[in-house]
Scaffold this motif. Structure first.
Motif, PDB file in Angstrom:
ATOM      1  N   UNK A 137      -0.016   8.615   4.342  1.00 56.11           N
ATOM      2  CA  UNK A 137      -0.193   7.846   4.927  1.00 56.11           C
ATOM      3  C   UNK A 137      -0.048   6.242   5.462  1.00 56.11           C
ATOM      4  N   UNK A 138      -0.657   5.943   6.111  1.00 59.29           N
ATOM      5  CA  UNK A 138      -0.824   4.838   6.450  1.00 59.29           C
ATOM      6  C   UNK A 138      -2.112   4.532   5.864  1.00 59.29           C
ATOM      7  N   UNK A 139      -2.273   3.479   5.368  1.00 65.64           N
ATOM      8  CA  UNK A 139      -3.382   2.919   4.671  1.00 65.64           C
ATOM      9  C   UNK A 139      -3.580   1.518   5.551  1.00 65.64           C
ATOM     10  N   UNK A 140      -4.640   1.826   6.355  1.00 63.58           N
ATOM     11  CA  UNK A 140      -5.373   0.896   7.238  1.00 63.58           C
ATOM     12  C   UNK A 140      -6.856   0.023   6.262  1.00 63.58           C
ATOM     13  N   UNK A 141      -6.606   0.820   5.507  1.00 62.53           N
ATOM     14  CA  UNK A 141      -7.710   0.103   3.993  1.00 62.53           C
ATOM     15  C   UNK A 141      -7.260  -0.860   3.521  1.00 62.53           C
ATOM     16  N   UNK A 142      -6.269  -0.675   2.941  1.00 61.36           N
ATOM     17  CA  UNK A 142      -5.142  -1.768   2.158  1.00 61.36           C
ATOM     18  C   UNK A 142      -4.261  -2.027   2.893  1.00 61.36           C
TER      19      UNK A 142
ATOM     20  N   UNK B 223      -2.312  -4.269   1.453  1.00 63.66           N
ATOM     21  CA  UNK B 223      -1.124  -4.419   0.075  1.00 63.66           C
ATOM     22  C   UNK B 223      -0.361  -3.246  -0.208  1.00 63.66           C
ATOM     23  N   UNK B 224      -1.479  -1.785  -0.021  1.00 61.32           N
ATOM     24  CA  UNK B 224      -0.491  -0.763   0.242  1.00 61.32           C
ATOM     25  C   UNK B 224       0.457   0.091   1.448  1.00 61.32           C
ATOM     26  N   UNK B 225      -0.024  -0.930   2.898  1.00 62.75           N
ATOM     27  CA  UNK B 225       0.500  -0.267   3.849  1.00 62.75           C
ATOM     28  C   UNK B 225       2.208  -0.275   4.332  1.00 62.75           C
ATOM     29  N   UNK B 226       2.385   1.188   4.330  1.00 63.63           N
ATOM     30  CA  UNK B 226       3.901   1.361   4.448  1.00 63.63           C
ATOM     31  C   UNK B 226       4.057   1.254   5.914  1.00 63.63           C
ATOM     32  N   UNK B 227       3.546   0.628   7.084  1.00 67.66           N
ATOM     33  CA  UNK B 227       4.217   0.482   8.559  1.00 67.66           C
ATOM     34  C   UNK B 227       3.818  -0.961   8.455  1.00 67.66           C
ATOM     35  N   UNK B 228       3.988  -2.033   7.355  1.00 61.99           N
ATOM     36  CA  UNK B 228       4.200  -3.468   7.230  1.00 61.99           C
ATOM     37  C   UNK B 228       5.260  -3.934   7.875  1.00 61.99           C
ATOM     38  N   UNK B 229       6.187  -3.353   7.921  1.00 63.48           N
ATOM     39  CA  UNK B 229       7.811  -4.119   8.890  1.00 63.48           C
ATOM     40  C   UNK B 229       8.305  -4.602   7.495  1.00 63.48           C
ATOM     41  N   UNK B 230       7.457  -5.559   6.507  1.00 64.17           N
ATOM     42  CA  UNK B 230       7.740  -5.670   5.104  1.00 64.17           C
ATOM     43  C   UNK B 230       9.476  -6.812   5.446  1.00 64.17           C
ATOM     44  N   UNK B 231       9.633  -5.328   4.857  1.00 61.21           N
ATOM     45  CA  UNK B 231      11.211  -5.157   4.341  1.00 61.21           C
ATOM     46  C   UNK B 231      12.309  -6.028   5.754  1.00 61.21           C
ATOM     47  N   UNK B 232      11.871  -5.072   6.867  1.00 61.64           N
ATOM     48  CA  UNK B 232      12.160  -5.669   8.170  1.00 61.64           C
ATOM     49  C   UNK B 232      12.008  -7.385   8.262  1.00 61.64           C
ATOM     50  N   UNK B 233      10.992  -7.991   8.232  1.00 59.19           N
ATOM     51  CA  UNK B 233      10.970  -8.922   8.502  1.00 59.19           C
ATOM     52  C   UNK B 233      11.544 -10.293   7.544  1.00 59.19           C
TER      53      UNK B 233
ATOM     54  N   UNK C 244      -4.946  -3.132  -9.670  1.00 56.39           N
ATOM     55  CA  UNK C 244      -5.621  -2.759  -8.294  1.00 56.39           C
ATOM     56  C   UNK C 244      -5.140  -3.842  -7.261  1.00 56.39           C
ATOM     57  N   UNK C 245      -5.304  -3.360  -5.966  1.00 55.13           N
ATOM     58  CA  UNK C 245      -3.760  -2.467  -6.467  1.00 55.13           C
ATOM     59  C   UNK C 245      -2.515  -2.310  -7.003  1.00 55.13           C
TER      60      UNK C 245
END
Length: 510
Positions: free
Chosen positions: A14-19, A21-31, A287-288
């Motif tokens: 799931x997409x973790x809007x509440x955390x 730090x664990x956001x799978x849709x953050x786009x970090x690798x692409x950025x 944590x996280x």
């Protein structure tokens, strides 16, 4: 029989809007990839450009010394025995060129061979031994080997191209390491730098090869799925010297595959199921468990390059504070630490940070230790500082590893986890308490060994280069020319002369 219960995977994907730090849709690798391929010389502060040139020079100095120590020669003999000739030079081995991946392995192993190479103070990593071998091979691939492809002609590689590739690699490794908790990997027995060095080498190689952001992301994914490295390599054997070189090879391999359109793992940092940060943070008490944001946090404004430390002692960086604490005690109490009265020492207690205690605080299980184990063992390192008043390469030669006066002190040493040194940038500090047979007790504390604040100056790095190079090269003109070329990289139109100078034979130093 009770039915097996499986974890609910719904939240895992799931997409973790509440955390965040664990956001799978953050786009970090692409950025990260967009930044790496878009970085221009004008985006880099002059101080960063200057520092990276000196870090490259330091890494090359270590490679010049490391190529002809016994364990490096054994690795070279094995690899030359099965690899066909190639077009990528190997430091100190004359005309015996190899293919890009094999050359990256040997050059990385040489830079890491003597424990004189750099280390990062928050995210344990030897940056030069990962990044420099990868881009040396990538540069020679472009200028020589690429001619095999009729549609991809060879081209000169400029010093500025090489320098910018090094910068993005030097920035990437520590950031990925910080995202996984830095020294946490060491605590759990992973060789941290060999793991988060893989994306560093991939980004650096991709930048030099001129890949797009999308292909760079594939290269990172290919590199990350190869990541590994067991810290049990500390104790004996020679393979610890090669593990950062694995990362250099893995990153280069990823970039060379991606260059040809081969698609690797995408979003490899963000993925919660089987992702890089998720998997290598398993078992942590944090944590996280990981924080994907740290990969790109303040990218291009806060430079991790300035947290890469330059070594002045030929051993694991985590014990440098211990060496300096003992040296401080030796200076303050010369009569107590004179060579002839060291037998009056009853006990030595060494307090270390959690990661360094796990990494280096183990009690020796055999005598003598192998050179690798000796350079990774706090008790042995402290003992040679007490006996020899220095911790240089000579202290780890085979002929010195079984001295009775050293082992008498090793046997009186015990290490413990001192939480004082778990603070940021304190991880290489130490507390040393020495008790003598008349009850007299002294204690020395070093929070940050020399080179933290302020860092080792560029002039000192040049002096280190000159001393190391002179031990392996008799030709002073060659030493001076290589230094001039490296420190003038931004104005160098063609890297070819550097390749040639590095390849010329070097001498044994141990």
């Amino acid at each position: 029989m009770e039915k097996l219960k499986y974890a609910d995977l719904t939240d895992l994907h799931a997409h973790t809007d509440d955390n965040p730090a664990l956001d799978e849709k953050a786009g970090t690798t692409a950025a990260l990839c967009e930044w790496a391929i878009g970085l221009q010389a004008g985006d880099v502060p002059p101080a960063v450009l200057a520092r990276v040139k000196h870090l490259i020079l330091d890494g090359l100095a270590c490679g010049l010394v490391g190529g002809h120590v016994p364990w490096s020669e054994q690795a070279a003999e094995a690899i030359y025995g099965y690899e066909p000739p190639g077009y990528c030079s190997v430091i100190g081995y004359g005309d015996e060129a190899l293919g890009p991946l094999a050359a990256a392995i040997l050059n990385g192993a040489f830079i890491q061979a003597t424990e004189l190479d750099d280390y990062h103070s928050m995210a344990p990593l030897h940056s030069a031994s990962v990044v420099v071998p990868a881009i040396l091979s990538a540069a020679q691939f472009l200028s020589t080997g690429n001619g095999r492809s009729k549609d991809k002609p060879t081209r000169k590689v400029s010093g500025l191209d090489f320098l910018l590739a090094a910068i993005v690699g030097f920035e990437t490794g520590p950031r990925v390491g910080l995202a996984t908790g830095g020294g946490e990997l060491l605590v759990r027995g992973w060789h941290s730098g060999a793991i988060f060095g893989c994306p560093a080498a991939a980004v650096a190689s991709s930048r030099l090869l001129g890949l797009s952001a999308d292909k760079t992301e594939s290269a990172i994914g290919i590199a990350c799925t190869q990541a590994g490295g067991l810290m049990s390599a500390t104790y004996e054997g020679m393979i610890k010297r090669v593990q950062h070189a694995f990362a250099a090879r893995n990153g280069l391999f990823g970039a060379l595959l991606a260059r040809n359109g081969y698609v690797g793992i995408k979003k490899v940092f963000e993925r919660r199921y089987g992702g890089f940060l998720s998997m290598f943070s398993k078992g942590t008490n944090r944590s996280p468990p990981y924080d994907v944001r740290r990969v790109v946090e303040e990218l291009g404004t806060t430079w991790q390059i300035f947290n890469i430390r330059v070594k002045l002692h030929a051993c694991v960086g985590g014990c440098h504070g211990q060496i300096e604490a003992i040296a401080k005690l030796q200076a303050e109490h010369p009569e107590r630490f004179a060579s002839e009265v060291l037998g009056k020492i009853v006990s030595i207690k060494v307090g270390l940070s959690g990661p360094i205690f796990a990494h280096d605080g183990w009690a020796p299980h055999e005598r003598p230790l192998a050179t690798t184990g000796a350079q990774m063992n706090a008790a042995y390192i402290g003992a040679v500082q007490l006996v020899d008043r220095q911790v240089l390469l000579a202290q780890f030669a085979d002929s010195t590893l079984n001295r009775d006066d050293v082992w008498a002190l090793v046997d009186k040493t015990s290490c413990f986890h001192d939480t004082r040194f778990d603070q940021p940038h304190y991880g290489c500090g130490a507390r040393v308490t020495v008790v003598f047979d008349d009850g007299f007790t002294v204690e020395g504390v070093v929070d940050q060994p020399r080179g933290f604040d302020p860092p080792i100056q560029d002039e000192e790095i040049k002096e280190k280069y000159r001393k190391l190079a002179a031990s392996a090269i008799a030709d002073q003109a060659r030493i001076e020319r290589l230094e001039k070329l490296v420190l003038g990289l931004e104005d160098l139109e063609d890297m070819s002369e550097i390749f040639e100078l590095l390849a010329l034979p070097t001498a044994k130093v141990l």
